[in-house]
Design a protein around this motif. Sequence first.
Motif, short mmCIF file in Angstrom:
data_model
loop_
_atom_site.label_atom_id
_atom_site.label_comp_id
_atom_site.label_asym_id
_atom_site.label_seq_id
_atom_site.Cartn_x
_atom_site.Cartn_y
_atom_site.Cartn_z
N ALA A 11 7.28 1.36 -0.17
CA ALA A 11 5.95 0.78 -0.32
C ALA A 11 5.31 0.85 1.05
O ALA A 11 6.00 0.80 2.07
N GLY A 12 4.05 1.00 1.07
CA GLY A 12 3.40 1.07 2.37
C GLY A 12 1.91 1.22 2.23
O GLY A 12 1.37 1.20 1.14
N GLY A 13 1.31 1.40 3.34
CA GLY A 13 -0.12 1.60 3.37
C GLY A 13 -0.71 1.10 4.66
O GLY A 13 0.00 0.86 5.63
N VAL A 14 -1.99 0.93 4.64
CA VAL A 14 -2.73 0.56 5.83
C VAL A 14 -3.31 -0.83 5.64
O VAL A 14 -3.84 -1.16 4.58
N THR A 15 -3.19 -1.63 6.68
CA THR A 15 -3.89 -2.91 6.74
C THR A 15 -4.94 -2.81 7.83
O THR A 15 -4.64 -2.40 8.95
N TYR A 16 -6.17 -3.12 7.48
CA TYR A 16 -7.27 -3.13 8.44
C TYR A 16 -7.55 -4.58 8.83
O TYR A 16 -7.71 -5.43 7.95
N THR A 17 -7.62 -4.85 10.11
CA THR A 17 -8.07 -6.15 10.60
C THR A 17 -9.44 -5.92 11.24
O THR A 17 -9.56 -5.13 12.17
N LEU A 18 -10.44 -6.59 10.70
CA LEU A 18 -11.82 -6.41 11.14
C LEU A 18 -12.28 -7.67 11.87
O LEU A 18 -12.00 -8.78 11.43
N ALA A 19 -13.00 -7.45 12.97
CA ALA A 19 -13.63 -8.56 13.68
C ALA A 19 -15.08 -8.16 13.93
O ALA A 19 -15.35 -7.14 14.55
N LEU A 33 -7.51 -6.75 5.52
CA LEU A 33 -7.60 -6.15 4.19
C LEU A 33 -6.54 -5.07 4.03
O LEU A 33 -6.37 -4.22 4.91
N HIS A 34 -5.85 -5.08 2.89
CA HIS A 34 -4.89 -4.03 2.60
C HIS A 34 -5.62 -2.95 1.80
O HIS A 34 -6.41 -3.24 0.92
N ASN A 35 -5.30 -1.70 2.10
CA ASN A 35 -6.05 -0.56 1.58
C ASN A 35 -5.54 -0.02 0.25
O ASN A 35 -4.51 -0.44 -0.27
N LEU A 36 -6.27 0.96 -0.22
CA LEU A 36 -5.80 1.88 -1.25
C LEU A 36 -5.46 3.16 -0.50
O LEU A 36 -6.30 3.69 0.24
N MET A 37 -4.23 3.62 -0.62
CA MET A 37 -3.88 4.93 -0.08
C MET A 37 -3.96 5.88 -1.28
O MET A 37 -3.08 5.88 -2.14
N PRO A 38 -5.04 6.65 -1.37
CA PRO A 38 -5.24 7.48 -2.56
C PRO A 38 -4.21 8.60 -2.65
O PRO A 38 -3.49 8.89 -1.69
N LEU A 142 -8.27 12.37 3.18
CA LEU A 142 -8.58 10.95 3.11
C LEU A 142 -7.25 10.20 3.05
O LEU A 142 -6.54 10.28 2.05
N ALA A 143 -6.90 9.51 4.13
CA ALA A 143 -5.61 8.81 4.18
C ALA A 143 -5.68 7.42 3.58
O ALA A 143 -4.69 6.93 3.04
N SER A 144 -6.84 6.78 3.67
CA SER A 144 -6.93 5.38 3.29
C SER A 144 -8.39 5.00 3.06
O SER A 144 -9.28 5.55 3.71
N VAL A 145 -8.60 4.05 2.16
CA VAL A 145 -9.94 3.53 1.92
C VAL A 145 -9.80 2.09 1.44
O VAL A 145 -8.86 1.76 0.71
N VAL A 146 -10.72 1.23 1.88
CA VAL A 146 -10.68 -0.17 1.46
C VAL A 146 -12.11 -0.67 1.26
O VAL A 146 -13.01 -0.31 2.01
N ARG A 165 -3.28 -0.74 10.98
CA ARG A 165 -1.82 -0.81 11.02
C ARG A 165 -1.26 -0.12 9.78
O ARG A 165 -1.62 -0.48 8.67
N MET A 166 -0.39 0.85 9.99
CA MET A 166 0.26 1.54 8.88
C MET A 166 1.75 1.22 8.94
O MET A 166 2.35 1.29 10.00
N ALA A 167 2.32 0.89 7.78
CA ALA A 167 3.73 0.54 7.72
C ALA A 167 4.34 1.07 6.42
O ALA A 167 3.67 1.17 5.40
N LEU A 168 5.64 1.37 6.48
CA LEU A 168 6.42 1.75 5.30
C LEU A 168 7.59 0.78 5.18
O LEU A 168 8.21 0.42 6.19
#
Length: 171
Positions: A11-19, A33-38, A142-146, A165-168
């Motif tokens: 399981a994995g994907g990208v988490t974006y932290t926005l400020a 926010l956790h993304n959709l990895m298409p 396209l690696a990720s979209v949220v 942040r990308m993690a597996l």
Amino acid sequence: MNEMNNALRLAGGVTYTLAHYKADGALAWRAALHNLMPMQGRNYLLEAAFKGGPQVTQWYAALYEGDYTPTDDVTAATLVHLATECTAYDGTSRQGVQFSAVSDAALDNTASKASFVMTAPKQIRGLFMSSVPVRGSNAGVLASVVRLPSPKELGVGDRLEVTVRMALVSL
């Protein structure tokens, strides 16, 4: 026993932290926010890691302003038109994402966050990560979209700082 139980599962994907910082420097809001990895992004990872496919060495963050909810079949070729990429920020290209070294099956850009300083007032609805720096380009991967939970208003001079942040994780 089910064939899936014998397969390596991740399981994995990208988490974006926005400020969001107002033009005067005050913090307006922060969100993680956790993304959709298409499918296009997942296929790229498998091709590059296990099949000797082409490797992308630089990724780029970008914003979108259209009323679009990401789906698994979205690609770089379709996203910019479906989502209406926002281009009203400083600079001439999408913001480079400078990842750290991989550690504990994760990497991030904490040391060099992507930063968007707005040149016009915009309502932002989401962001994405692409292999191509050209704003409005429908090429690349396209690696990720949220999508943000609700649209966010950004004014002239406001800065949106993005940590990626990308993690597996093995399941």
